[in-house]
Scaffold this active site. Structure first.
Site, short mmCIF file in Angstrom:
data_model
loop_
_atom_site.label_atom_id
_atom_site.label_comp_id
_atom_site.label_asym_id
_atom_site.label_seq_id
_atom_site.Cartn_x
_atom_site.Cartn_y
_atom_site.Cartn_z
CB SER A 1 89.06 21.82 56.28
OG SER A 1 88.10 22.33 55.38
CE LYS A 2 86.07 13.69 54.51
NZ LYS A 2 85.57 13.80 53.16
NE ARG A 3 82.47 23.33 55.19
CZ ARG A 3 81.33 23.62 54.58
NH1 ARG A 3 80.36 22.74 54.53
NH2 ARG A 3 81.14 24.80 54.03
#
Ligand code: GLU
Length: 511
Positions: A266-268
């Site tokens: 994920s981007k996170r």
């Protein structure tokens, strides 16, 4: 390469920046199209107006262009299957929804949000694992299967809001032979009566996707694994619409996993680990937030391309370096893996380093020149020499500038650890003698000549090179480590090198 009827498509929704997984999907489609001599389509899936983000379509096109993916048919170069934006095809979908209703494979549903929630609550209370609008529950809801025909007609005539739902058969095995995963079988009881058309007359993803793949004569649907659960539903739609014989073949690509392999990337996670998930920098038009892009972080497109190609595919041998043309030559769907692939950013850096080394010196000089200009640094030094010195050591073009700082000013600080351990009276004696020998030369030596001179001084003083090398380096650059020191002396020029050695001798205390 002979031309064929192979037609593939990349079908992104313009809901924001294109995730790197989407770029990989586009790439595999492209490689397959080119390999087979077929066509690569770009279709913008923008039926969900609530998720539309301005600028996203442009961003997608720029990203594909940067990585080297060309489109044969799309919004900007339509073929005979246009338009290539779903929002512009709205009237086309209606006809097929109507056909599904007329033939008893879809129905109108008038349930309000409250009624739908009440149904879900009821099912939850009865401990139904996944409450759904399906072959069983539809009998309890307000739709054209349960309401009297007159009422349905009246509601439609009165313009009551409704959706159109697929009438999924109660007991049927839906099969598909996925080119990556093999046979996938799903029982229809696991599929809910998906909405095909919303109250605003817009089709949902499922209807629009199937109708368009059919009308655009798509032969292979290559997409992310997250769409695998939708595939049986799509198979049903092809069947109900009478398009089974020309149904595209499916290939669902394995997930991209976090670097540790624990779950989807994920981007996170990427933010936390300091690497981008988007090809280009993206500024969110609503929040103004900026997300990092591989391009702006200094990744070369050929490195990212090579890295992405290997995230889920391999050529079946140990070769790892492939240009786009070589990828096209080597690509096959059979060699796409089934299991998720770890996103190993170290590998991306490794590729970047590789491709940077292959760049002509003049390209790297241009990078360095731009960075120097940006930082207001002027110099008479031949930048090509700095580039050749540093080329093997850098991962990103920007490293050239950060790694060559010591050329542009004398050290103001010296690596303390090196001083404490290596700045001995023996070292100072050698360095003083070396400075004097350098000063006595008629001209600046080249690297090997500087080295020979230094060796002479060492022999004279009967000191081993290893004992004073780091002291010499710290005196010249302030740093404990770096590229070839003799070449540095040659690039600095004899007077500057001598000046630096004298400065170090006068300011540093022997430990
Ligand atoms: N619009 C879908 C997406 O954004 C396309 C999925 C598909 O390729 O069928 O990924």
């Amino acid at each position: 390469m002979s031309s064929s009827n192979v037609r593939v498509r990349f079908a992104p929704s313009p809901t924001g920046a294109l995730h790197i997984g989407g770029v990989r999907t586009a790439l595999y489609n492209y490689l397959y199209a080119r390999k087979m001599g077929g066509k690569m389509l770009l279709r913008i899936e923008d039926t969900d107006q609530t998720r539309f983000v301005p600028g996203a379509e442009e961003y997608i096109k720029k990203s594909l262009n940067w990585i080297g993916i060309t489109i044969d048919e799309g919004p900007d170069n339509p073929g005979d299957c246009g338009p290539y934006r779903q929002s512009e095809r709205k009237p086309m979908y209606r006809e097929y929804a109507q056909r599904l209703i007329d033939e008893g494979n879809a129905y109108y549903a008038f349930d309000t949000e409250d009624e739908l929630n009440a149904m879900r609550d009821r099912l939850k209370a009865a401990k139904v694992a996944s409450p759904q609008y399906n072959a069983i529950t539809r009998a309890t809801m307000k739709n054209s299967l349960t309401l009297p025909e007159d009422e349905v007609k009246a509601r439609l005539a009165a313009g009551d809001p409704y959706v159109i739902r697929l009438k999924v058969p109660r007991k049927e095995e839906v099969r598909l032979n996925d080119l990556v995963r093999g046979w996938v079988m799903v029982h229809s009881s696991a599929i809910d009566d998906k909405v095909l058309m919303k109250s605003d007359g817009m089709p949902t993803y499922h209807l629009a996707n199937v109708v368009d793949d059919h009308l655009m004569r798509i032969t292979h649907v290559i997409r992310g694994e997250e769409w695998l659960p939708s595939a049986p539903l799509h198979v049903l739609l092809y069947k109900f619409l009478g398009w089974e014989s020309t149904m595209p073949q499916f290939a669902h690509l394995p997930l991209l996993l976090k670097p540790d392999g624990e779950g989807k990337l994920s981007k996170r996670d990427a933010d936390l680990q300091g690497f981008p998930v988007f090809p280009l920098e993206w500024k969110d038009p609503a929040s103004g937030d900026i997300s990092k892009g591989f391009r702006e972080e200094g990744y070369l497109s050929e490195a990212l391309l090579n890295f992405l190609a290997f995230l889920g595919w391999n050529p079946g041998n140990n070769e790892e370096i492939f240009s786009m043309d070589q990828l096209i030559e080597a690509f096959s769907i059979e060699r796409i893996g089934k299991s998720g692939t770890k996103f190993d950013i170290a590998k991306a850096k490794w590729y970047n380093q590789h491709y940077l080394r292959l760049k002509p010196t003049s390209d790297l000089v241009a990078y360095l020149e731009a960075d120097l200009k940006k930082n207001g640094v002027t110099t008479k030094i031949d930048l090509a020499r700095i580039v050749d010195l540093l080329k093997e050591r850098i991962v990103f073009p920007a490293d050239l500038y950060t790694e060559c700082q010591f050329f542009f000013g004398r050290p103001t600080v010296y690596d303390q650890k090196v001083i404490e351990t290596k700045w001995t009276s023996e070292a100072v004696t050698v360095i003083e003698a070396f400075a004097a020998a350098l000063a006595a030369l008629p001209a600046t030596p080249d690297g090997p000549a500087a080295k020979a001179l230094f060796q002479q001084v060492l022999d004279d003083k009967q000191v081993k090179m290893g004992k004073v090398m780091q002291a010499l380096r710290v005196a010249l650059t302030g740093n404990g480590a770096g590229p070839d020191l003799m070449e540095i002396i040659s690039i600095l020029g004899k007077d500057e090198a001598v000046g630096r050695l004298q400065q170090a001798v006068s300011v540093l205390q022997v430990s």
